[in-house]
Design a protein around this motif. Sequence first.
Motif, PDB file in Angstrom:
ATOM      1  N   LEU A  27      50.091  39.966  67.617  1.00  0.00           N
ATOM      2  CA  LEU A  27      49.473  39.952  66.352  1.00  0.00           C
ATOM      3  C   LEU A  27      48.216  40.660  66.343  1.00  0.00           C
ATOM      4  N   SER A  28      47.551  40.581  67.460  1.00  0.00           N
ATOM      5  CA  SER A  28      46.083  41.253  67.567  1.00  0.00           C
ATOM      6  C   SER A  28      45.844  41.610  69.000  1.00  0.00           C
ATOM      7  N   GLY A  38      46.739  43.410  64.171  1.00  0.00           N
ATOM      8  CA  GLY A  38      47.954  44.313  64.539  1.00  0.00           C
ATOM      9  C   GLY A  38      48.609  44.438  63.053  1.00  0.00           C
ATOM     10  N   PHE A  39      49.700  45.130  63.323  1.00  0.00           N
ATOM     11  CA  PHE A  39      50.639  45.246  61.838  1.00  0.00           C
ATOM     12  C   PHE A  39      50.998  43.901  61.742  1.00  0.00           C
ATOM     13  N   VAL A  40      51.386  43.815  60.382  1.00  0.00           N
ATOM     14  CA  VAL A  40      52.069  42.621  60.031  1.00  0.00           C
ATOM     15  C   VAL A  40      53.344  42.784  59.577  1.00  0.00           C
ATOM     16  N   PRO A  41      54.125  42.259  60.419  1.00  0.00           N
ATOM     17  CA  PRO A  41      55.731  42.455  60.252  1.00  0.00           C
ATOM     18  C   PRO A  41      56.247  41.837  58.820  1.00  0.00           C
ATOM     19  N   ASN A  43      56.194  42.869  56.143  1.00  0.00           N
ATOM     20  CA  ASN A  43      55.386  43.301  54.843  1.00  0.00           C
ATOM     21  C   ASN A  43      55.454  44.850  54.738  1.00  0.00           C
ATOM     22  N   THR A  44      55.479  45.354  53.594  1.00  0.00           N
ATOM     23  CA  THR A  44      55.400  46.740  53.512  1.00  0.00           C
ATOM     24  C   THR A  44      54.064  47.535  54.275  1.00  0.00           C
ATOM     25  N   PRO A  45      54.619  48.579  54.876  1.00  0.00           N
ATOM     26  CA  PRO A  45      53.638  49.045  55.813  1.00  0.00           C
ATOM     27  C   PRO A  45      52.827  49.793  54.889  1.00  0.00           C
ATOM     28  N   VAL A  46      52.682  49.988  53.558  1.00  0.00           N
ATOM     29  CA  VAL A  46      51.915  50.746  52.658  1.00  0.00           C
ATOM     30  C   VAL A  46      50.695  50.088  52.424  1.00  0.00           C
ATOM     31  N   GLY A  47      49.615  50.610  52.678  1.00  0.00           N
ATOM     32  CA  GLY A  47      48.237  49.926  52.749  1.00  0.00           C
ATOM     33  C   GLY A  47      47.866  49.349  54.008  1.00  0.00           C
ATOM     34  N   GLN A  48      48.806  49.031  55.044  1.00  0.00           N
ATOM     35  CA  GLN A  48      48.228  48.495  56.315  1.00  0.00           C
ATOM     36  C   GLN A  48      47.519  49.500  57.034  1.00  0.00           C
ATOM     37  N   THR A  49      46.407  48.993  57.762  1.00  0.00           N
ATOM     38  CA  THR A  49      45.626  49.846  58.609  1.00  0.00           C
ATOM     39  C   THR A  49      45.695  48.889  60.065  1.00  0.00           C
ATOM     40  N   SER A  50      46.155  49.725  61.020  1.00  0.00           N
ATOM     41  CA  SER A  50      45.731  48.915  62.384  1.00  0.00           C
ATOM     42  C   SER A  50      46.057  50.002  63.288  1.00  0.00           C
ATOM     43  N   ILE A  51      45.613  49.475  64.860  1.00  0.00           N
ATOM     44  CA  ILE A  51      45.783  50.391  65.630  1.00  0.00           C
ATOM     45  C   ILE A  51      47.015  50.464  66.374  1.00  0.00           C
ATOM     46  N   GLN A  52      47.817  49.251  65.815  1.00  0.00           N
ATOM     47  CA  GLN A  52      49.315  48.969  66.358  1.00  0.00           C
ATOM     48  C   GLN A  52      50.227  50.039  65.353  1.00  0.00           C
ATOM     49  N   ARG A  53      51.183  50.402  66.129  1.00  0.00           N
ATOM     50  CA  ARG A  53      52.439  51.200  65.461  1.00  0.00           C
ATOM     51  C   ARG A  53      53.246  50.178  64.802  1.00  0.00           C
ATOM     52  N   GLU A  54      53.743  50.337  63.665  1.00  0.00           N
ATOM     53  CA  GLU A  54      54.738  49.533  62.895  1.00  0.00           C
ATOM     54  C   GLU A  54      55.656  48.841  63.583  1.00  0.00           C
ATOM     55  N   TRP A  55      56.094  47.610  63.642  1.00  0.00           N
ATOM     56  CA  TRP A  55      57.132  46.872  64.128  1.00  0.00           C
ATOM     57  C   TRP A  55      57.662  45.966  62.806  1.00  0.00           C
ATOM     58  N   ASP A  56      59.014  45.909  62.929  1.00  0.00           N
ATOM     59  CA  ASP A  56      59.582  45.385  61.403  1.00  0.00           C
ATOM     60  C   ASP A  56      60.084  44.028  61.588  1.00  0.00           C
ATOM     61  N   THR A  57      60.324  43.358  62.730  1.00  0.00           N
ATOM     62  CA  THR A  57      61.126  42.234  62.989  1.00  0.00           C
ATOM     63  C   THR A  57      60.642  41.403  64.027  1.00  0.00           C
ATOM     64  N   TYR A  58      60.815  40.163  64.219  1.00  0.00           N
ATOM     65  CA  TYR A  58      60.447  39.238  65.159  1.00  0.00           C
ATOM     66  C   TYR A  58      61.524  39.412  66.362  1.00  0.00           C
ATOM     67  N   GLN A 186      66.240  39.938  76.495  1.00  0.00           N
ATOM     68  CA  GLN A 186      65.562  39.955  75.221  1.00  0.00           C
ATOM     69  C   GLN A 186      64.281  40.755  75.424  1.00  0.00           C
ATOM     70  N   PHE A 187      64.190  41.870  74.981  1.00  0.00           N
ATOM     71  CA  PHE A 187      62.880  42.693  75.109  1.00  0.00           C
ATOM     72  C   PHE A 187      62.047  42.647  73.850  1.00  0.00           C
ATOM     73  N   TYR A 188      60.977  42.336  74.072  1.00  0.00           N
ATOM     74  CA  TYR A 188      60.000  42.289  72.968  1.00  0.00           C
ATOM     75  C   TYR A 188      58.656  43.507  73.336  1.00  0.00           C
ATOM     76  N   PRO A 189      58.788  44.676  73.010  1.00  0.00           N
ATOM     77  CA  PRO A 189      57.693  45.542  73.298  1.00  0.00           C
ATOM     78  C   PRO A 189      56.897  45.900  71.951  1.00  0.00           C
ATOM     79  N   GLU A 190      55.725  46.090  72.072  1.00  0.00           N
ATOM     80  CA  GLU A 190      54.643  46.521  71.174  1.00  0.00           C
ATOM     81  C   GLU A 190      53.454  47.587  71.479  1.00  0.00           C
TER      82      GLU A 190
END
Length: 246
Positions: A27-28, A38-41, A43-58, A186-190
């Motif tokens: 998350l950060s 971090g990116f907020v999964p 939620n739409t990526p539109v308008g999000q600013t982060s050093i993290q790449r987009e990730w869409d699911t837990y 179960q892999f969880y990469p970020e």
Amino acid sequence: MKLSLAFASLATLVSQIPLISAHGGVLSYKFGDATYQGFVPYNTPVGQTSIQREWDTYNPITDPTDASLSCNINGATLAEQLSATVAAGTQVTAYWNAWPHTIGPVMVYMAACPSGCSNADTSTLEFFKIDEAGLISGDLVTGLWGMGELVQNNNSWTSTIPASLASGEYMIRHELLAIHTSDQPQFYPECAQLIITGSGSSTPSSSYLVTFPGAYSASDPGVTIDIYANENETNYTIPGPAVWSG
């Protein structure tokens, strides 16, 4: 009818709560004294600013050859993508969501981005491992794992970027591999983007470099493992390459 629809929507939301709470992601981040959200999964990526790449699911990735294994689903560059400027030798802490799983290794990778990280297809990057922790003590079922230590440390993991690493643009990749189930990993990469500064000139040799997918296979002893069939075992082989410390 409206009341029925409201109850149906509530039931759907409630049904998702265990799934979300049981899985997760980073998350950060904290680099020295600087903190980045971090990116907020979900939620739409539109308008999000982060050093993290987009990730869409837990949810986890369960196939070690999945095309999304490099930086999660979907791993896209944000329209307002940032990169954190960090000196080599700095400690980095990744903060995960409330995490219930305590069985499995923690791994941290980096990869140089020769043409800039915002232009990089992460599945083609060559990653090297800078930190890992597997079975720390005890046996496979009741022992202390890297993931257990992460949970004990307020769902966070701290690593050090090698002090001798050459400056440039890099991707940093945090990964948890939960192996508490007997049927599948179960892999969880970020991933997040960095600009490394400093006077270092070292880079890892080819023997330390891997791609995702490609670094793991289902036949790896640390990937597809039934811990309950080997509950008294006190050794575990962390998948992937050896750690490069610079």
